[in-house]
Write a protein that holds these residues in place. Structure first.
Motif, PDB file in Angstrom:
ATOM      1  N   LEU A 185       7.293  14.614  -5.259  1.00  0.00           N
ATOM      2  CA  LEU A 185       6.696  13.907  -4.128  1.00  0.00           C
ATOM      3  C   LEU A 185       7.804  13.608  -3.135  1.00  0.00           C
ATOM      4  N   LEU A 186       7.698  14.155  -1.934  1.00  0.00           N
ATOM      5  CA  LEU A 186       8.726  13.957  -0.907  1.00  0.00           C
ATOM      6  C   LEU A 186       8.514  12.676  -0.128  1.00  0.00           C
ATOM      7  N   GLY A 187       7.266  12.249  -0.014  1.00  0.00           N
ATOM      8  CA  GLY A 187       6.973  11.011   0.693  1.00  0.00           C
ATOM      9  C   GLY A 187       5.480  10.820   0.835  1.00  0.00           C
ATOM     10  N   ALA A 188       5.063   9.568   0.988  1.00  0.00           N
ATOM     11  CA  ALA A 188       3.642   9.251   1.169  1.00  0.00           C
ATOM     12  C   ALA A 188       3.526   7.899   1.846  1.00  0.00           C
ATOM     13  N   ALA A 189       2.770   7.855   2.931  1.00  0.00           N
ATOM     14  CA  ALA A 189       2.497   6.607   3.643  1.00  0.00           C
ATOM     15  C   ALA A 189       1.462   6.867   4.722  1.00  0.00           C
ATOM     16  N   ASP A 190       0.655   5.850   5.000  1.00  0.00           N
ATOM     17  CA  ASP A 190      -0.265   5.872   6.141  1.00  0.00           C
ATOM     18  C   ASP A 190      -1.166   7.104   6.196  1.00  0.00           C
ATOM     19  N   GLY A 191      -1.722   7.508   5.053  1.00  0.00           N
ATOM     20  CA  GLY A 191      -2.650   8.637   5.041  1.00  0.00           C
ATOM     21  C   GLY A 191      -1.992   9.995   5.102  1.00  0.00           C
ATOM     22  N   ARG A 192      -0.702  10.054   4.855  1.00  0.00           N
ATOM     23  CA  ARG A 192       0.035  11.335   4.863  1.00  0.00           C
ATOM     24  C   ARG A 192       0.875  11.421   3.600  1.00  0.00           C
ATOM     25  N   ALA A 193       1.144  12.649   3.183  1.00  0.00           N
ATOM     26  CA  ALA A 193       2.032  12.855   2.037  1.00  0.00           C
ATOM     27  C   ALA A 193       2.538  14.279   2.055  1.00  0.00           C
ATOM     28  N   SER A 194       3.690  14.482   1.450  1.00  0.00           N
ATOM     29  CA  SER A 194       4.218  15.831   1.278  1.00  0.00           C
ATOM     30  C   SER A 194       4.790  15.958  -0.129  1.00  0.00           C
ATOM     31  N   ALA A 195       4.624  17.161  -0.682  1.00  0.00           N
ATOM     32  CA  ALA A 195       5.090  17.448  -2.036  1.00  0.00           C
ATOM     33  C   ALA A 195       5.649  18.868  -2.061  1.00  0.00           C
ATOM     34  N   ARG A 196       6.548  19.105  -3.015  1.00  0.00           N
ATOM     35  CA  ARG A 196       7.187  20.419  -3.113  1.00  0.00           C
ATOM     36  C   ARG A 196       7.129  20.922  -4.556  1.00  0.00           C
ATOM     37  N   ALA A 219       0.819  -1.211   0.000  1.00  0.00           N
ATOM     38  CA  ALA A 219       0.000   0.000   0.000  1.00  0.00           C
ATOM     39  C   ALA A 219       0.850   1.257   0.000  1.00  0.00           C
ATOM     40  N   ASP A 220       1.990   1.263   0.688  1.00  0.00           N
ATOM     41  CA  ASP A 220       2.837   2.454   0.735  1.00  0.00           C
ATOM     42  C   ASP A 220       3.380   2.821  -0.637  1.00  0.00           C
ATOM     43  N   ASP A 221       3.471   1.856  -1.551  1.00  0.00           N
ATOM     44  CA  ASP A 221       3.955   2.130  -2.897  1.00  0.00           C
ATOM     45  C   ASP A 221       2.859   2.651  -3.816  1.00  0.00           C
ATOM     46  N   ALA A 222       1.597   2.518  -3.442  1.00  0.00           N
ATOM     47  CA  ALA A 222       0.491   2.905  -4.321  1.00  0.00           C
ATOM     48  C   ALA A 222       0.565   4.377  -4.689  1.00  0.00           C
ATOM     49  N   ALA A 223       0.855   5.245  -3.742  1.00  0.00           N
ATOM     50  CA  ALA A 223       0.950   6.682  -4.031  1.00  0.00           C
ATOM     51  C   ALA A 223       2.136   6.974  -4.941  1.00  0.00           C
ATOM     52  N   GLN A 224       3.248   6.271  -4.744  1.00  0.00           N
ATOM     53  CA  GLN A 224       4.423   6.464  -5.595  1.00  0.00           C
ATOM     54  C   GLN A 224       4.112   6.083  -7.037  1.00  0.00           C
ATOM     55  N   VAL A 225       3.424   4.955  -7.222  1.00  0.00           N
ATOM     56  CA  VAL A 225       3.058   4.490  -8.562  1.00  0.00           C
ATOM     57  C   VAL A 225       2.104   5.487  -9.214  1.00  0.00           C
ATOM     58  N   MET A 226       1.105   5.950  -8.460  1.00  0.00           N
ATOM     59  CA  MET A 226       0.149   6.913  -8.988  1.00  0.00           C
ATOM     60  C   MET A 226       0.860   8.205  -9.393  1.00  0.00           C
ATOM     61  N   PHE A 227       1.745   8.714  -8.533  1.00  0.00           N
ATOM     62  CA  PHE A 227       2.453   9.958  -8.827  1.00  0.00           C
ATOM     63  C   PHE A 227       3.348   9.803 -10.058  1.00  0.00           C
ATOM     64  N   ALA A 228       3.987   8.663 -10.208  1.00  0.00           N
ATOM     65  CA  ALA A 228       4.850   8.440 -11.370  1.00  0.00           C
ATOM     66  C   ALA A 228       4.069   8.557 -12.675  1.00  0.00           C
ATOM     67  N   ALA A 229       2.769   8.269 -12.648  1.00  0.00           N
ATOM     68  CA  ALA A 229       1.930   8.364 -13.842  1.00  0.00           C
ATOM     69  C   ALA A 229       1.230   9.723 -13.949  1.00  0.00           C
ATOM     70  N   ASP A 230       1.448  10.621 -12.992  1.00  0.00           N
ATOM     71  CA  ASP A 230       0.777  11.931 -12.944  1.00  0.00           C
ATOM     72  C   ASP A 230       1.587  12.957 -13.736  1.00  0.00           C
ATOM     73  N   SER A 231       1.385  12.979 -15.046  1.00  0.00           N
ATOM     74  CA  SER A 231       2.173  13.890 -15.879  1.00  0.00           C
ATOM     75  C   SER A 231       1.804  15.348 -15.634  1.00  0.00           C
ATOM     76  N   ALA A 232       0.580  15.645 -15.202  1.00  0.00           N
ATOM     77  CA  ALA A 232       0.191  17.032 -14.923  1.00  0.00           C
ATOM     78  C   ALA A 232       1.051  17.609 -13.798  1.00  0.00           C
ATOM     79  N   SER A 233       1.135  16.899 -12.688  1.00  0.00           N
ATOM     80  CA  SER A 233       1.920  17.384 -11.546  1.00  0.00           C
ATOM     81  C   SER A 233       3.412  17.390 -11.854  1.00  0.00           C
ATOM     82  N   ARG A 234       3.893  16.316 -12.443  1.00  0.00           N
ATOM     83  CA  ARG A 234       5.327  16.227 -12.730  1.00  0.00           C
ATOM     84  C   ARG A 234       5.769  17.269 -13.742  1.00  0.00           C
TER      85      ARG A 234
END
Length: 142
Positions: free
Chosen positions: A26-37, A5-20
């Motif tokens: 993406l600085l980190g994501a796990a357990d209902g938390r995430a940070s981005a810069r 589950a902790d990798d799900a956000a990483q996989v989703m972000f890798a496919a997010d061409s709008a944000s990238r």
């Protein structure tokens, strides 16, 4: 979909061409938390010479999406709102920190703070609240 589950956000972000494409990291994501810069670039500045609110919303929404997808099941926004607290300017590095406040059934509520670092500490630029909904996959009877 990844097994971890902790990798799900990483996989989703890798496919997010709008944000990238905007340089969001993406600085980190796990357990209902995430940070981005994100750094405010010239193309993000509006006619008042400040960061356009849409880009601040997008940064907060990206952190929100990664936080709610960090649990594993595909989750989307069902609504969100933002309050702009202070102007952001060209060249500033902004950080968005998202945290799950509660979940109930397939729904969740997340708060995101967008801030910049200054000599005095963290200056809040915006506060965002997002509502999420886990999407039932084919064959899922939830």
């Amino acid at each position: 979909m990844p097994d971890d589950a902790d990798d799900a956000a990483q996989v989703m972000f890798a496919a997010d061409s709008a944000s990238r494409s905007l340089g969001i990291e993406l600085l980190g994501a796990a357990d209902g938390r995430a940070s981005a810069r994100m750094r405010v670039t010239e193309s993000m500045v509006n006619g008042h010479d400040i960061a356009h609110g849409g880009y601040l919303f997008l940064l907060a929404d990206t952190a929100f999406a990664c936080a709610c997808n960090s649990h594993g099941p595909m989750t989307v926004a069902s609504g969100a709102e933002i309050s702009f607290v202070a102007a952001a300017r060209l060249g500033e590095d902004l950080t968005a920190v998202a945290e799950e406040r509660t979940s109930y059934g397939r729904n969740g509520i997340y708060d995101v703070t967008v801030y910049r670092e200054s000599a005095a500490g963290r200056d809040v630029v915006a506060e965002f609240r997002g509502r999420s909904r886990t999407i039932a996959r084919e064959g899922d009877t939830r």
